[in-house]
Design a protein around this motif. Structure first.
Motif, PDB file in Angstrom:
ATOM      1  N   ILE A 177      -5.880  -1.885   6.603  1.00 29.79           N
ATOM      2  CA  ILE A 177      -4.373  -2.361   7.021  1.00 29.79           C
ATOM      3  C   ILE A 177      -4.102  -0.785   6.725  1.00 29.79           C
ATOM      4  O   ILE A 177      -2.797   0.000   6.775  1.00 29.79           O
ATOM      5  CB  ILE A 177      -3.991  -2.883   6.015  1.00 29.79           C
ATOM      6  CG1 ILE A 177      -3.898  -4.512   6.664  1.00 29.79           C
ATOM      7  CG2 ILE A 177      -2.121  -2.937   5.863  1.00 29.79           C
ATOM      8  CD1 ILE A 177      -3.110  -5.400   6.064  1.00 29.79           C
ATOM      9  N   MET A 178      -4.844   0.164   6.177  1.00 29.10           N
ATOM     10  CA  MET A 178      -5.461   1.611   6.006  1.00 29.10           C
ATOM     11  C   MET A 178      -4.775   2.476   7.335  1.00 29.10           C
ATOM     12  O   MET A 178      -4.085   3.755   7.353  1.00 29.10           O
ATOM     13  CB  MET A 178      -6.128   2.530   4.802  1.00 29.10           C
ATOM     14  CG  MET A 178      -6.073   1.466   3.217  1.00 29.10           C
ATOM     15  SD  MET A 178      -7.987   2.645   2.249  1.00 29.10           S
ATOM     16  CE  MET A 178      -7.628   1.637   1.530  1.00 29.10           C
ATOM     17  N   GLY A 179      -5.228   2.459   8.569  1.00 27.90           N
ATOM     18  CA  GLY A 179      -5.484   3.050   9.609  1.00 27.90           C
ATOM     19  C   GLY A 179      -4.604   2.652   9.967  1.00 27.90           C
ATOM     20  O   GLY A 179      -3.293   2.061  10.339  1.00 27.90           O
ATOM     21  N   LEU A 185       0.835  -1.150   0.189  1.00 30.20           N
ATOM     22  CA  LEU A 185      -0.236   0.082  -0.028  1.00 30.20           C
ATOM     23  C   LEU A 185       0.631   1.327   0.468  1.00 30.20           C
ATOM     24  O   LEU A 185       0.539   2.003  -0.489  1.00 30.20           O
ATOM     25  CB  LEU A 185      -0.679  -0.428   1.147  1.00 30.20           C
ATOM     26  CG  LEU A 185      -1.756   1.463   1.361  1.00 30.20           C
ATOM     27  CD1 LEU A 185      -2.947   1.546   0.313  1.00 30.20           C
ATOM     28  CD2 LEU A 185      -2.620   1.295   2.865  1.00 30.20           C
ATOM     29  N   GLU A 186       1.813   1.072   0.678  1.00 31.39           N
ATOM     30  CA  GLU A 186       2.547   2.636   1.165  1.00 31.39           C
ATOM     31  C   GLU A 186       3.621   2.924  -0.780  1.00 31.39           C
ATOM     32  O   GLU A 186       3.454   4.165  -0.378  1.00 31.39           O
ATOM     33  CB  GLU A 186       3.430   2.571   1.555  1.00 31.39           C
ATOM     34  CG  GLU A 186       3.003   2.308   3.238  1.00 31.39           C
ATOM     35  CD  GLU A 186       2.251   4.079   3.911  1.00 31.39           C
ATOM     36  OE1 GLU A 186       2.448   4.857   3.280  1.00 31.39           O
ATOM     37  OE2 GLU A 186       1.233   3.632   4.478  1.00 31.39           O
ATOM     38  N   LYS A 187       4.406   2.086  -1.035  1.00 27.60           N
ATOM     39  CA  LYS A 187       5.284   1.634  -2.250  1.00 27.60           C
ATOM     40  C   LYS A 187       3.908   1.943  -3.051  1.00 27.60           C
ATOM     41  O   LYS A 187       4.149   3.930  -3.871  1.00 27.60           O
ATOM     42  CB  LYS A 187       5.134   0.646  -2.699  1.00 27.60           C
ATOM     43  CG  LYS A 187       6.339   0.489  -3.786  1.00 27.60           C
ATOM     44  CD  LYS A 187       6.521  -0.503  -4.089  1.00 27.60           C
ATOM     45  CE  LYS A 187       7.652  -0.831  -5.328  1.00 27.60           C
ATOM     46  NZ  LYS A 187       6.683  -0.233  -6.746  1.00 27.60           N
ATOM     47  N   HIS A 206      -5.884   4.795  -9.298  1.00 26.39           N
ATOM     48  CA  HIS A 206      -4.483   4.544  -8.363  1.00 26.39           C
ATOM     49  C   HIS A 206      -3.881   2.830  -8.078  1.00 26.39           C
ATOM     50  O   HIS A 206      -3.393   2.046  -8.747  1.00 26.39           O
ATOM     51  CB  HIS A 206      -3.739   5.643  -8.137  1.00 26.39           C
ATOM     52  CG  HIS A 206      -2.215   4.892  -8.202  1.00 26.39           C
ATOM     53  ND1 HIS A 206      -1.000   4.667  -9.247  1.00 26.39           N
ATOM     54  CD2 HIS A 206      -1.357   4.997  -7.008  1.00 26.39           C
ATOM     55  CE1 HIS A 206      -0.374   4.515  -8.694  1.00 26.39           C
ATOM     56  NE2 HIS A 206      -0.578   4.461  -7.849  1.00 26.39           N
ATOM     57  N   LEU A 207      -5.134   3.307  -7.113  1.00 30.35           N
ATOM     58  CA  LEU A 207      -5.024   2.152  -5.797  1.00 30.35           C
ATOM     59  C   LEU A 207      -5.506   1.035  -6.645  1.00 30.35           C
ATOM     60  O   LEU A 207      -4.665  -0.330  -6.708  1.00 30.35           O
ATOM     61  CB  LEU A 207      -5.304   2.457  -4.797  1.00 30.35           C
ATOM     62  CG  LEU A 207      -4.275   3.335  -4.175  1.00 30.35           C
ATOM     63  CD1 LEU A 207      -5.337   3.646  -2.656  1.00 30.35           C
ATOM     64  CD2 LEU A 207      -2.862   2.583  -3.115  1.00 30.35           C
ATOM     65  N   ASP A 256      -6.450  -6.765  -6.570  1.00 29.35           N
ATOM     66  CA  ASP A 256      -7.437  -7.371  -5.211  1.00 29.35           C
ATOM     67  C   ASP A 256      -6.894  -7.370  -4.388  1.00 29.35           C
ATOM     68  O   ASP A 256      -7.259  -7.934  -3.593  1.00 29.35           O
ATOM     69  CB  ASP A 256      -7.662  -9.104  -6.014  1.00 29.35           C
ATOM     70  CG  ASP A 256      -8.409  -9.258  -7.352  1.00 29.35           C
ATOM     71  OD1 ASP A 256      -9.581  -9.282  -7.628  1.00 29.35           O
ATOM     72  OD2 ASP A 256      -8.587 -10.156  -7.975  1.00 29.35           O
ATOM     73  N   PHE A 257      -5.547  -7.174  -4.270  1.00 27.30           N
ATOM     74  CA  PHE A 257      -5.201  -7.155  -2.795  1.00 27.30           C
ATOM     75  C   PHE A 257      -5.561  -5.957  -1.749  1.00 27.30           C
ATOM     76  O   PHE A 257      -5.664  -5.473  -0.462  1.00 27.30           O
ATOM     77  CB  PHE A 257      -3.334  -6.634  -3.028  1.00 27.30           C
ATOM     78  CG  PHE A 257      -2.518  -8.163  -3.671  1.00 27.30           C
ATOM     79  CD1 PHE A 257      -3.034  -8.864  -2.510  1.00 27.30           C
ATOM     80  CD2 PHE A 257      -2.348  -7.733  -4.982  1.00 27.30           C
ATOM     81  CE1 PHE A 257      -2.159 -10.130  -2.609  1.00 27.30           C
ATOM     82  CE2 PHE A 257      -1.497  -9.061  -4.824  1.00 27.30           C
ATOM     83  CZ  PHE A 257      -1.081 -10.470  -3.496  1.00 27.30           C
ATOM     84  N   LEU A 258      -6.518  -4.608  -3.061  1.00 28.70           N
ATOM     85  CA  LEU A 258      -6.165  -3.755  -1.627  1.00 28.70           C
ATOM     86  C   LEU A 258      -8.050  -4.341  -1.198  1.00 28.70           C
ATOM     87  O   LEU A 258      -8.359  -3.088  -0.606  1.00 28.70           O
ATOM     88  CB  LEU A 258      -7.232  -2.744  -3.328  1.00 28.70           C
ATOM     89  CG  LEU A 258      -7.580  -0.954  -2.834  1.00 28.70           C
ATOM     90  CD1 LEU A 258      -6.976  -0.418  -1.747  1.00 28.70           C
ATOM     91  CD2 LEU A 258      -8.512  -0.051  -3.325  1.00 28.70           C
ATOM     92  N   ILE A 259      -9.206  -4.972  -1.774  1.00 29.04           N
ATOM     93  CA  ILE A 259      -9.535  -5.288  -0.771  1.00 29.04           C
ATOM     94  C   ILE A 259      -9.192  -6.087   0.676  1.00 29.04           C
ATOM     95  O   ILE A 259     -10.310  -5.600   1.457  1.00 29.04           O
ATOM     96  CB  ILE A 259     -10.962  -6.521  -1.992  1.00 29.04           C
ATOM     97  CG1 ILE A 259     -10.956  -6.578  -3.318  1.00 29.04           C
ATOM     98  CG2 ILE A 259     -11.983  -6.819  -1.152  1.00 29.04           C
ATOM     99  CD1 ILE A 259     -11.505  -7.408  -4.020  1.00 29.04           C
ATOM    100  N   LEU A 260      -8.102  -6.941   0.048  1.00 29.34           N
ATOM    101  CA  LEU A 260      -8.312  -7.831   1.896  1.00 29.34           C
ATOM    102  C   LEU A 260      -7.078  -6.277   2.528  1.00 29.34           C
ATOM    103  O   LEU A 260      -7.396  -6.196   3.521  1.00 29.34           O
ATOM    104  CB  LEU A 260      -6.954  -8.170   2.009  1.00 29.34           C
ATOM    105  CG  LEU A 260      -6.542  -9.420   0.561  1.00 29.34           C
ATOM    106  CD1 LEU A 260      -4.958 -10.610   0.129  1.00 29.34           C
ATOM    107  CD2 LEU A 260      -6.980 -10.228   1.375  1.00 29.34           C
ATOM    108  N   ILE A 261      -6.850  -5.373   2.519  1.00 26.45           N
ATOM    109  CA  ILE A 261      -6.018  -3.892   2.740  1.00 26.45           C
ATOM    110  C   ILE A 261      -7.876  -2.871   3.333  1.00 26.45           C
ATOM    111  O   ILE A 261      -7.207  -3.008   4.339  1.00 26.45           O
ATOM    112  CB  ILE A 261      -5.494  -2.748   1.455  1.00 26.45           C
ATOM    113  CG1 ILE A 261      -3.777  -3.985   1.114  1.00 26.45           C
ATOM    114  CG2 ILE A 261      -5.277  -1.787   2.051  1.00 26.45           C
ATOM    115  CD1 ILE A 261      -3.319  -2.788  -0.129  1.00 26.45           C
ATOM    116  N   ILE A 262      -8.248  -3.613   2.807  1.00 26.43           N
ATOM    117  CA  ILE A 262      -9.592  -2.795   3.490  1.00 26.43           C
ATOM    118  C   ILE A 262      -9.835  -3.096   4.357  1.00 26.43           C
ATOM    119  O   ILE A 262     -10.403  -3.089   5.628  1.00 26.43           O
ATOM    120  CB  ILE A 262     -10.659  -2.004   2.056  1.00 26.43           C
ATOM    121  CG1 ILE A 262     -10.387  -1.321   1.291  1.00 26.43           C
ATOM    122  CG2 ILE A 262     -11.868  -1.810   2.993  1.00 26.43           C
ATOM    123  CD1 ILE A 262     -11.089  -1.066  -0.396  1.00 26.43           C
ATOM    124  N   VAL A 263     -10.720  -4.711   3.850  1.00 22.29           N
ATOM    125  CA  VAL A 263     -11.532  -5.631   5.223  1.00 22.29           C
ATOM    126  C   VAL A 263     -10.510  -6.411   6.620  1.00 22.29           C
ATOM    127  O   VAL A 263     -10.568  -6.379   7.146  1.00 22.29           O
ATOM    128  CB  VAL A 263     -11.097  -7.192   4.595  1.00 22.29           C
ATOM    129  CG1 VAL A 263     -11.519  -8.156   5.332  1.00 22.29           C
ATOM    130  CG2 VAL A 263     -12.358  -6.971   3.323  1.00 22.29           C
TER     131      VAL A 263
END
Length: 201
Positions: free
Chosen positions: A199-201, A133-135, A182-183, A189-196
């Motif tokens: 991990i954004m917080g 995510l950070e990258k 962009h994300l 599909d990894f964005l779904i895991l990050i949200i679920v």
């Protein structure tokens, strides 16, 4: 619910007049339409979805689209009718994508079980997702990153971000739309895991 302060002076333009000015590229017309309808459209969406962030994103998408397509958009009946139809369309898209997302997440049950069965694996997996995510976010312009973090990490509303950064609502919306686009393209599909997994917080 986010409520905007009402316009102090009486409206001097009808919706149709504002839309004509909008088609000419007048930002004041966009701002007035935004002020008139944002909270009404948000309330309409929230009464059906009961999800603050999703509703904000849907209304944001409707107004971004209204501005981006101002020259080609045709109003068949009324500006309010067009906006409510646009919100309905976006909600339908969300419900369809939510179905797909739920089906997809079922396929990650084994991955999820591994995360919570082994604390070491959990930590490693979370760190890897956070690094991804950070990258990805580092590729965004600095102001775009700042707006996105304020929205998703600090959980500020569009209005609060606009006030803190002294920029327009439209500029905030554009930054958020650019970041999410962009994300989604970069992380898939990894964005779904990050949200679920938050991990954004």
């Amino acid at each position: 619910m986010i409520l905007f302060k009402p316009i102090k002076s009486a409206p001097t333009h009808s919706d149709i007049e504002l839309f004509s000015l909008l088609q000419e590229g007048k930002s004041m017309a966009f701002d007035e339409i935004y002020e008139r309808y944002w909270s009404k459209l948000y309330a309409y969406a929230y009464n059906r979805l009961r999800d603050k962030e999703t509703c904000e994103e849907i209304i944001q998408e409707v107004f971004v689209s209204l501005w981006a397509n101002r020259k080609t958009t045709k109003i068949e009946s009324s500006v309010s009718g067009y906006l409510y139809q646009a919100v309905k369309f976006q909600m339908l898209n969300f419900m369809k994508s939510a179905e797909v997302r739920n089906n997809y997440l079922e396929q990650f049950s084994h991955f999820r079980d591994q995360l919570f069965d082994d604390s070491n694996n959990e930590s490693i997996a979370f760190n890897e997702l956070r690094m991804m995510l950070e990258k990805s976010m580092s590729d965004l312009p600095e102001k775009c990153q700042e707006v996105f973090r304020m929205s998703r990490v600090q959980h500020l509303s569009i209005q609060e971000i606009a006030q803190q950064l002294n920029i327009s609502h439209k500029t905030v919306e554009n930054h958020l739309t650019k970041a999410l686009k962009h994300l989604r393209e970069d992380l898939g599909d990894f964005l779904i895991l990050i949200i679920v997994f938050g991990i954004m917080g």
